[in-house]
Design an enzyme around this catalytic site. Structure first.
Site, mmCIF file in Angstrom:
data_model
loop_
_atom_site.group_PDB
_atom_site.id
_atom_site.type_symbol
_atom_site.label_atom_id
_atom_site.label_comp_id
_atom_site.label_asym_id
_atom_site.label_seq_id
_atom_site.Cartn_x
_atom_site.Cartn_y
_atom_site.Cartn_z
ATOM 1 N N HIS A 74 7.465 -7.054 -0.490
ATOM 2 C CA HIS A 74 6.576 -6.057 0.110
ATOM 3 C C HIS A 74 6.891 -5.941 1.603
ATOM 4 C CE1 HIS A 74 2.750 -3.765 0.102
ATOM 5 N NE2 HIS A 74 2.515 -4.330 1.290
ATOM 6 N N HIS B 41 5.640 -0.258 2.030
ATOM 7 C CA HIS B 41 4.277 0.223 2.256
ATOM 8 C C HIS B 41 4.244 0.903 3.619
ATOM 9 C CE1 HIS B 41 -0.210 -1.126 3.011
ATOM 10 N NE2 HIS B 41 -0.079 0.184 2.918
ATOM 11 N N MET C 173 2.566 2.512 6.510
ATOM 12 C CA MET C 173 1.296 2.710 7.229
ATOM 13 C C MET C 173 1.635 3.534 8.468
ATOM 14 S SD MET C 173 -0.141 -1.122 6.618
ATOM 15 C CE MET C 173 1.480 -1.699 6.144
ATOM 16 N N MET D 102 4.558 -0.356 9.963
ATOM 17 C CA MET D 102 3.418 0.115 10.776
ATOM 18 C C MET D 102 3.954 0.818 12.016
ATOM 19 S SD MET D 102 0.902 -3.165 10.601
ATOM 20 C CE MET D 102 0.700 -4.116 9.086
ATOM 21 N N ASP E 180 5.894 -4.171 5.038
ATOM 22 C CA ASP E 180 4.801 -3.464 5.708
ATOM 23 C C ASP E 180 5.311 -2.738 6.941
ATOM 24 O OD1 ASP E 180 2.379 -3.993 4.209
ATOM 25 O OD2 ASP E 180 2.657 -6.100 4.744
ATOM 26 N N ASP F 247 -3.716 -5.111 -2.164
ATOM 27 C CA ASP F 247 -3.058 -5.562 -0.932
ATOM 28 C C ASP F 247 -4.086 -6.002 0.102
ATOM 29 O OD1 ASP F 247 -1.350 -5.992 1.176
ATOM 30 O OD2 ASP F 247 -0.695 -3.917 1.377
ATOM 31 N N MET G 35 -6.196 -0.988 -1.123
ATOM 32 C CA MET G 35 -6.273 -1.939 -0.014
ATOM 33 C C MET G 35 -7.570 -2.739 -0.135
ATOM 34 S SD MET G 35 -3.492 -1.451 1.689
ATOM 35 C CE MET G 35 -3.854 -2.723 2.894
ATOM 36 N N SER H 126 4.501 -10.469 1.121
ATOM 37 C CA SER H 126 4.628 -9.558 2.263
ATOM 38 C C SER H 126 5.366 -10.269 3.385
ATOM 39 C CB SER H 126 3.255 -9.120 2.765
ATOM 40 O OG SER H 126 3.416 -8.503 4.028
#
Ligand code: DX5
Ligand code: ZN
Length: 222
Positions: free
Chosen positions: A33, A66, A68, A37, A35, A181, A142, A8
């Site tokens: 990966h 991913h 979020m 957000m 992330d 994750d 998660m 990540s």
């Protein structure tokens, strides 16, 4: 199943993200990966499609995005056009909009010719996403509440991994990618893979390791 390692970049130095991507490539990682957000679904804001677009030419590894974010359906085009190979979306962000929103979002992702996945938080039963297993190329469990790297692995995810693996097999997808994750290190990687996970995300355990490549190899050797 062969274990795949997904570093990540949340734990990388964002001013030197190109170096981080090269490190992932040279160290035998399998996916990158990313992330994303939005400051609403989770408190922090990280980055958007521009980052994915800038990373894209630096690597041949698949980019595992991913999301979020709230209203994930509105964001798919940005990440698909930026060059994501797989986009995963949270059940929790979708179910509060409508019962069909998760399936619609997964189908939208697939309409771009890329892979899709559904994610569940630690406090949500994995059975909630069983209805979309048929659409998913990967499911993500998660093992921390999303928002921050460096948290402790929640062992309550282990029976959920086993249930997901058993259910995937029962619907004719025994090789479905099951990603875990959060809080992955050498010890928890072993627990997660023994339970049936085959894709392990790791941020702090890799970027905080004295030797990135050995840390990747250690996680992959389960
Ligand atoms: C958490 C993120 C994770 C995180 C993992 O919100 O989705 O991908 O970066 O970091 P570690 O491996 O440090 O728990
Ligand atoms: Zn993540």
């Amino acid at each position: 199943m062969q274990i795949k390692i997904a570093p990540s970049i949340l734990s990388a130095d964002f001013s030197r993200v190109g170096d981080a991507i090269r490190l992932c490539e040279e160290s035998g990682a399998d996916l990158i990966h990313c992330d994303v957000m939005d400051g609403s679904f989770v408190e922090p804001i990280t980055f958007g499609g521009q980052m994915v677009k800038n990373i894209r030419p630096l690597t041949g590894l698949p980019l595992d995005v991913h999301l979020m974010v709230e209203h994930p359906k509105t964001q798919i085009k940005f990440f698909a056009e930026a060059g994501a190979d797989i986009i995963t979306v949270h059940y929790e962000a979708c179910s509060k909009i409508s019962p069909d929103y998760l399936g619609e979002t997964l189908s939208l992702i697939k309409s771009y010719g890329i892979k899709c996945g559904a994610v569940v938080n630690p406090d949500v039963p994995v059975e909630k996403i069983f209805p979309v297993f048929g659409l998913c190329d990967m499911v993500v469990l998660m093992s921390v509440f999303p928002g921050y790297g460096g948290q402790r692995f929640m062992e309550g995810v282990l029976p959920k991994i086993s249930a997901a693996r058993a259910y995937a097999a029962s619907v004719g997808k025994p090789e479905l990618d099951i990603e875990v994750d959060g809080g992955i290190n050498a010890k928890t990687a072993r627990l997660a893979s023994a339970a049936g996970a085959n894709v392990l995300v790791a941020g702090s355990a890799l970027f905080g390791a004295p030797d990135f490549a050995s840390a990747v190899a250690e996680l992959a050797r389960q």
